[in-house]
Design a protein around this motif. Structure first.
Motif, short mmCIF file in Angstrom:
data_model
loop_
_atom_site.label_atom_id
_atom_site.label_comp_id
_atom_site.label_asym_id
_atom_site.label_seq_id
_atom_site.Cartn_x
_atom_site.Cartn_y
_atom_site.Cartn_z
N SER A 171 3.62 2.17 2.31
CA SER A 171 2.53 2.96 2.19
C SER A 171 2.29 2.91 0.52
N LEU A 172 3.24 2.59 -0.33
CA LEU A 172 2.98 2.53 -1.69
C LEU A 172 2.36 0.94 -1.91
N ALA A 173 2.55 -0.03 -1.42
CA ALA A 173 1.86 -1.15 -1.42
C ALA A 173 0.29 -0.96 -1.05
N LEU A 174 0.15 -0.38 0.15
CA LEU A 174 -1.34 -0.07 0.65
C LEU A 174 -1.88 0.88 -0.43
N THR A 175 -1.25 1.73 -1.02
CA THR A 175 -1.75 2.50 -2.35
C THR A 175 -2.20 1.63 -3.36
N VAL A 176 -1.34 0.71 -3.70
CA VAL A 176 -1.47 -0.17 -4.88
C VAL A 176 -2.66 -1.09 -4.55
N ARG A 177 -2.63 -1.43 -3.54
CA ARG A 177 -3.75 -2.32 -2.82
C ARG A 177 -5.32 -1.58 -3.14
#
Length: 317
Positions: A171-177
């Motif tokens: 979820s954090l990787a999606l947030t950063v994206r």
């Protein structure tokens, strides 16, 4: 409803599983006891025992109070920037601390001469979504703002997490994206908890057996999301399996056991990355239960899994 036949456990792991203590039925009432137990089991001293690693404890400002992070560095000094690894611990969203799973982080710190940062995020149900993710995002952005001070190469930053921490990492990787943040060179998801629906074939194959199962997942998701767990409208930032588009993620390593409830959601997530044209390195370990490599590190399957994961991290960083 008739039971669904389940893949058998690996023979060596099955013997070890039979010797592991059976935990109590999860409830809000026993959370203080569980948290105290994990707090005593997982410490900085135990994570770094016998290793040439130093630990620096840091407090940073968070969205709702201070956040504690631990910074793991090789004892040897260098003028060259090192690879960086931002790690998110497991614990079902409701327990655990920043040292749970830090044995993996310390392996990488040692083998890659890297800097590891592990974040202490607020736990559900006292702090439901988005509190855990907000803390993890704040910590990651802090790392990105202090690369020089930490001695981290900005071009070699990996995000990694185990179990619930793997779900938060996704979820954090999606947030950063979607919202910005430091550039991620790689994403490593160890048996990640991704899907709040909790109704896949693999979840139903392990309803109440093993180190982790459908029943425990239900408690974890309800702790994080309350009555919204499994319903329409849950955000991809709460449960990464909800994402319709997995494009734009960094090269991703995913591994999981064939004999655990998260198997199918991990396989589906990897397929979603491939569908979007991304890079996913997926490993399903035959006969492995949840957390096998941490709980039974000497097993042949555990050694193979840890070694395979380390080889990938070396290639990425």
């Amino acid at each position: 409803m008739a039971a669904i036949p389940a893949p058998p456990y690996d023979a060596e792991l099955s013997v070890a599983l039979a010797q592991l203590p059976v935990g109590p039925k999860l409830s809000k009432e026993i959370l203080p006891m569980l948290r105290q137990l994990t707090g005593s089991m997982y410490t900085a001293e135990k994570a770094t025992a016998g290793r040439q690693i130093t630990v620096e404890e840091q407090t940073i400002p968070g969205p709702n109070g201070d956040i504690n992070i631990s910074i793991f560095k090789p004892s040897t000094s260098t003028d060259k920037p090192r690879p960086g690894i931002y790690f998110i611990h497991g614990g079902g969203m409701f327990m655990g601390n920043r040292y749970l799973g830090a044995s993996f982080l310390c392996d990488w710190v040692e083998h890659l001469d890297a800097v590891g940062v592990s974040v202490e995020y607020r736990l559900a149900p006292e702090h439901p979504h988005p509190a855990p993710l907000d803390d993890c995002y704040t910590g990651l952005k802090w790392v990105g703002e202090h690369f020089g001070e930490l001695g981290i190469d900005p071009e070699r930053l990996m995000l990694a997490g185990q179990s619930a921490g793997g779900g938060l990492s996704a979820s954090l990787a999606l947030t950063v994206r979607d919202k910005g943040g430091p550039t991620l060179r790689a994403l490593c998801l160890i048996c990640p908890m991704l899907d709040d629906h909790n109704d896949s074939i693999s979840a139903r194959q392990y309803p109440n057996v093993g180190t982790w199962n459908q029943e425990k997942s239900a408690f974890g998701w309800s702790s994080l999301l309350g009555d919204q767990a499994g319903s329409e409208g849950v955000s991809q930032y709460a449960a990464a399996a909800r994402a319709k588009d997995l494009s734009g993620l960094p090269p991703t390593f995913l591994d999981v056991g064939s004999a655990e409830p998260f198997r199918d959601e991990v396989v589906t997530f990897a397929a979603g990355i491939w569908k979007a044209g991304g890079k996913a390195d997926l490993h399903v370990w035959d006969g492995a239960f949840h957390g096998f490599d941490m709980l039974v590190p000497s097993a042949k399957l555990s050694v193979a899994a840890v070694g395979t994961r380390l080889d990938w991290v070396k290639r990425m960083l």
